[in-house]
Design a protein around this motif. Structure first.
Motif, PDB file in Angstrom:
ATOM      1  N   GLN A 122       0.825  -1.207   0.000  1.00 36.36           N
ATOM      2  CA  GLN A 122       0.000   0.000   0.000  1.00 36.36           C
ATOM      3  C   GLN A 122       0.860   1.259   0.000  1.00 36.36           C
ATOM      4  O   GLN A 122       0.545   2.244  -0.690  1.00 36.36           O
ATOM      5  CB  GLN A 122      -0.937  -0.011   1.209  1.00 36.36           C
ATOM      6  N   ALA A 123       1.954   1.231   0.758  1.00 42.75           N
ATOM      7  CA  ALA A 123       2.866   2.374   0.780  1.00 42.75           C
ATOM      8  C   ALA A 123       3.510   2.570  -0.595  1.00 42.75           C
ATOM      9  O   ALA A 123       3.733   3.710  -1.023  1.00 42.75           O
ATOM     10  CB  ALA A 123       3.930   2.159   1.850  1.00 42.75           C
ATOM     11  N   LEU A 124       3.815   1.459  -1.264  1.00 49.08           N
ATOM     12  CA  LEU A 124       4.392   1.549  -2.620  1.00 49.08           C
ATOM     13  C   LEU A 124       3.408   2.228  -3.565  1.00 49.08           C
ATOM     14  O   LEU A 124       3.788   3.131  -4.328  1.00 49.08           O
ATOM     15  CB  LEU A 124       4.729   0.145  -3.128  1.00 49.08           C
ATOM     16  N   ILE A 125       2.159   1.840  -3.530  1.00 48.69           N
ATOM     17  CA  ILE A 125       1.146   2.410  -4.416  1.00 48.69           C
ATOM     18  C   ILE A 125       0.928   3.885  -4.116  1.00 48.69           C
ATOM     19  O   ILE A 125       0.815   4.724  -5.019  1.00 48.69           O
ATOM     20  CB  ILE A 125      -0.181   1.625  -4.282  1.00 48.69           C
ATOM     21  N   GLU A 126       0.903   4.235  -2.840  1.00 52.31           N
ATOM     22  CA  GLU A 126       0.699   5.631  -2.454  1.00 52.31           C
ATOM     23  C   GLU A 126       1.852   6.512  -2.874  1.00 52.31           C
ATOM     24  O   GLU A 126       1.669   7.697  -3.140  1.00 52.31           O
ATOM     25  CB  GLU A 126       0.506   5.708  -0.933  1.00 52.31           C
ATOM     26  N   SER A 127       3.043   5.930  -2.937  1.00 53.41           N
ATOM     27  CA  SER A 127       4.229   6.725  -3.310  1.00 53.41           C
ATOM     28  C   SER A 127       4.321   6.899  -4.826  1.00 53.41           C
ATOM     29  O   SER A 127       5.109   7.692  -5.296  1.00 53.41           O
ATOM     30  CB  SER A 127       5.497   6.060  -2.804  1.00 53.41           C
TER      31      SER A 127
END
Length: 508
Positions: free
Chosen positions: A503-508
Motif C-alpha cells: 500500500q505504501a508503494l502504491i501511495e508513493s
C-alpha cells in the motif's frame, strides 16, 4: 480369613485366570493413558483449565511498562521420562487439532479475521507466543523467524493491540532466557510440564536458529534491530520495551555468552568459515535432513552480528565480512541464478533449490537497496517465476516433494510439508521482496505480481476462515489423515506487513 486368602492366591498361581489378568492389565493401561491425557491437558498453556503460570509478566500502566520477573521459580525437568512425555504431549496436540479442534475465525472480512487471530494468539495472559493449534510448546526460532514483524510500529491497529504485542513478545523471550539460564544448552523447543516446570527437547536435531530467535527478539525489544525489512512509513507507536530489554540483557548476559560459545563450537567450521558439513541442524525447514544449508549459514552470520550488537561477543566487522563472502562464493549458482540449498553430496549434485533463501531479506544479509546485491534478488525471483514455484500463489519450498529427504515420521504423515507445500510465511517474504524490487527498480511487473499474491491470500483467508500455516501444491488447506495445517496462525502479522508495504508503494 487370612488362610482362605492365601489358598486363593495359591490357586491363582497354580491355575491363573488369564481373562482376569488381561482385564486388570487393560484397566491399568487405560488408567495410565487417561492420566497422561489429563496431565497433557492441564499443562497446556492454552487450555481453559491450565495449571501453567507466567513466571515473567509485563504490563503497561499509565504509559510505563512494569515487569515482574519470577524466573527463579522455574524448574527444569530433563530426565528421559520427562523428555519422552514432552514428545508424547506434542504428538497428542497434533492428533487432537487434526480431528477435534481447528476453529475457523468468525470474521466476515479480512480485517475481522486478522483481529480474531490477534485476540487468539497475542494474548499476554498466556505463557507464550506460538503459531497456534498443535504448537503448544515454544519453538524458540519463532522469535526471530516467523514473528520478526511483531514490533513493526508502522502497522495499523489499536493501541491495546500494540501493547499486547509488546507484552507477549517480551514475556516470551524472558521466559526463554529463564529456562536456558537453568539449562544452558540450546534446544529447538521448550514444553511446559507444570506450573513453573519445563522440559527442553530437540525436534530432529540441534537448532540452527534458536539463539538467533532470542538475540533478534532482544535487539528488537531494545530498539537496535529494525522489525521491517526497510522503512516504508512513519512509526505510529512508541516502543515501550527498551528498558526491560536492557535489564534482561544485563541479567542473562553470562547465559547468552555460554549459549553463543556452545552454538559456535557445535556448528561452525573455522577453516571454511561455513557451517560444518558433518552436522545436521534443525532450522525453519527442520523436517528435511540437510547439511550446511544456505539458510543455516545466513542464520549463523546474523546470530554472530546480533551477538556483537548486543555486546555478548567483541565486535569484529572483518569476521562478519569474511563469513558473508564465504557464503556467497559457496552457495550462489551464477549460471542458474539462485542459491544452492545445502552442501550435502546429493544437494550439490542435483543443485537443489529451496525457498528459505528468502531469509536474506529479514536478516539484512543482502541489501536490496544496494545495486550489486540487488541482482541476487532479481535473478532468484526470475528463477522462481520461470519454474512457477510461486504458483498458484507464493510460495512452495520447491516444485517436488523430495520425500526421501524428509524424516521418516514426516514422510509418513505429510511428505509434502518440506517439499511442494505452499508456506504462507515464505510467501509473505516473497511478496515483500517483489514490493521492494518494484520500489528500487521502477519495474511495475514486480508490483503487479505482489498484488496478485496478496489478492490470492485475501481470497484464501476468507475461504479458510483464517491465515493458514501451509497449503498443498494446489493452494488448498494442507490436510492429510494425520495432519492439518494451523488455520489461524499468528504468522498473519507477516501478511499485515506485506500488505502495508504494498500500500505504501502504491501511495508513493
Amino acid at each position: 480369613m487370612s488362610e482362605r486368602l492365601l489358598l486363593h492366591l495359591i490357586s491363582l498361581w497354580q491355575a491363573p485366570d488369564y481373562s482376569t489378568i488381561i482385564h486388570m492389565l487393560t484397566l491399568a493401561v487405560t488408567g495410565v493413558v487417561l492420566a497422561s491425557l489429563l496431565v497433557t491437558y492441564l499443562t497446556n498453556p492454552f487450555a481453559r483449565f491450565s495449571i501453567i503460570r507466567l513466571p515473567y509478566r509485563a504490563k503497561l500502566q499509565e504509559k510505563i511498562l512494569e515487569t515482574v520477573n519470577n524466573n527463579q521459580k522455574l524448574v527444569i525437568r530433563q530426565n528421559i521420562f520427562w523428555k519422552l512425555f514432552a514428545y508424547y504431549q506434542c504428538g497428542i496436540y497434533i492428533i487432537t487439532t487434526r480431528y477435534l479442534n481447528s476453529p475457523r475465525s468468525g470474521g466476515a472480512t479480512v480485517d475481522e479475521i486478522i483481529a480474531d487471530i490477534h485476540k487468539l494468539r497475542y494474548n499476554p495472559n498466556r505463557l507464550l507466543l506460538i503459531s497456534g493449534d498443535h504448537f503448544n510448546g515454544l519453538f524458540v526460532r519463532n522469535l526471530g523467524v516467523f514473528y520478526y514483524p511483531m514490533l513493526d510500529r508502522s502497522l495499523p491497529g489499536t493501541l491495546d493491540d500494540w501493547h499486547s504485542r509488546e507484552a507477549v513478545y517480551l514475556q516470551t523471550v524472558a521466559y526463554t532466557l529463564g529456562v536456558f539460564h537453568k539449562h544452558p544448552k540450546l534446544t529447538t523447543t521448550i514444553v511446559s510440564m507444570g506450573p513453573y516446570a519445563a522440559t527442553c527437547i530437540n525436534f530432529y536435531a540441534y537448532p540452527s536458529d534458536a539463539l538467533f530467535g532470542i538475540l533478534y527478539a532482544l535487539a528488537s525489544l531494545r530498539g537496535d534491530e529494525s522489525t521491517q525489512p526497510y522503512a516504508y512509513k512513519k512509526a505510529r507507536r512508541q516502543l515501550d520495551t527498551v528498558d526491560a530489554a536492557k535489564t534482561l540483557l544485563t541479567t542473562y548476559s553470562h547465559t547468552l555468552e555460554t549459549l553463543y560459545a556452545g552454538y559456535r563450537e557445535h556448528v561452525f567450521d573455522g577453516n571454511t568459515h561455513l557451517i560444518k558439513k558433518t552436522v545436521h541442524l534443525s532450522g525453519a525447514k527442520d523436517i528435511t535432513r540437510r547439511y550446511s544449508a544456505f539458510y543455516d549459514n545466513v542464520v549463523f552470520w546474523k546470530t554472530t552480528q546480533l551477538a556483537m550488537t548486543l555486546g555478548i561477543i567483541p565486535n569484529d566487522k572483518s569476521f562478519l565480512a569474511s563469513l558473508k563472502q564465504a557464503i556467497l562464493d559457496t552457495f550462489w549458482l551464477e549460471d542458474e541464478g539462485y542459491f544452492l540449498e545445502d552442501l550435502s553430496e546429493e544437494g550439490v549434485r542435483e543443485q537443489y533449490y529451496s525457498s528459505d533463501w528468502l531469509i536474506v531479506l529479514s536478516t539484512g544479509f543482502l541489501d536490496i537497496t544496494n545495486k550489486q546485491e540487488r541482482r541476487y534478488y532479481t535473478r532468484s525471483v526470475g528463477y522462481v517465476q520461470a519454474q512457477k514455484i510461486d504458483q498458484p500463489f507464493a510460495i512452495k519450498y520447491q516444485n517436488d516433494t523430495r520425500a526421501h529427504r524428509q524424516f521418516f515420521i514426516v514422510r509418513m504423515a505429510v511428505a509434502s510439508y518440506g517439499g511442494d507445500a505452499i508456506w504462507s510465511f515464505w510467501g509473505m517474504e516473497y511478496i515483500k521482496t517483489l514490493t521492494l524490487l518494484a520500489h528500487q527498480t521502477g519495474d511495475t511487473s514486480y508490483a503487479t505480481s505482489a498484488k496478485y499474491h496478496l489478492d490470492a491470500y485475501e481470497a484464501t483467508m476468507l475461504r479458510d476462515g483464517g491465515f493458514p500455516e501451509t497449503y498443498d501444491a494446489k493452494g488448498n488447506l494442507l490436510k492429510t489423515p494425520f495432519y492439518q495445517s494451523i488455520r489461524q496462525t499468528g504468522w498473519v502479522i507477516g501478511f499485515e506487513q506485506a500488505r502495508a508495504m504494498y500500500q505504501a508503494l502504491i501511495e508513493s
